[in-house]
Design an enzyme around this catalytic site. Structure first.
Site, PDB file in Angstrom:
ATOM      1  CG  HIS A  14      -1.774  -1.169   1.360  1.00 54.91           C
ATOM      2  ND1 HIS A  14      -2.945  -1.291   0.654  1.00 54.91           N
ATOM      3  CD2 HIS A  14      -1.645  -2.315   2.049  1.00 54.91           C
ATOM      4  CE1 HIS A  14      -3.495  -2.466   0.928  1.00 54.91           C
ATOM      5  NE2 HIS A  14      -2.721  -3.109   1.767  1.00 54.91           N
ATOM      6  CB  ALA A  15       1.164   4.072   1.168  1.00 52.91           C
TER       7      ALA A  15
END
Length: 98
Positions: A14-15
């Site tokens: 994620h991110a």
């Protein structure tokens, strides 16, 4: 070619780790796919940020990396290194160059 790797970055896929993953996957002359190692999920295109983050892979989980093409082995090597490095270490390396 296929390889199973444990995701080390705290944010999983994620991110920032996902963005670096997609950037790395697209840098090679290879078609790269990724899927959780556990389960029946179909592999997704590693060049798609949306598809990669939608997998919901957390830190400590295993993923299958599948690559085909001229740079398949090099792509798997770099992606494995990226996923095996804690985010704090890879962030420190990239910021030390500036």
């Amino acid at each position: 070619m296929e390889r199973t790797v444990t995701v080390v970055p705290e944010d999983g896929l994620h991110a920032r780790p996902a963005a670096k993953f997609v950037e790395t996957a697209t840098a090679f002359d290879a078609d790269v796919q990724v899927a959780p190692a556990d389960g029946d999920d179909e592999p997704v295109d590693a060049a798609s940020m949306l598809a990669v983050t939608a997998l919901g892979v957390a830190s400590g989980e295993d993923v299958r990396l599948i690559a085909e093409g001229d740079d398949a082995e090099a792509a798997l090597d770099d992606l494995e290194e990226l996923l095996s490095t804690p985010e704090t270490e890879s962030a420190a390396e990239s910021s030390s160059g500036t």
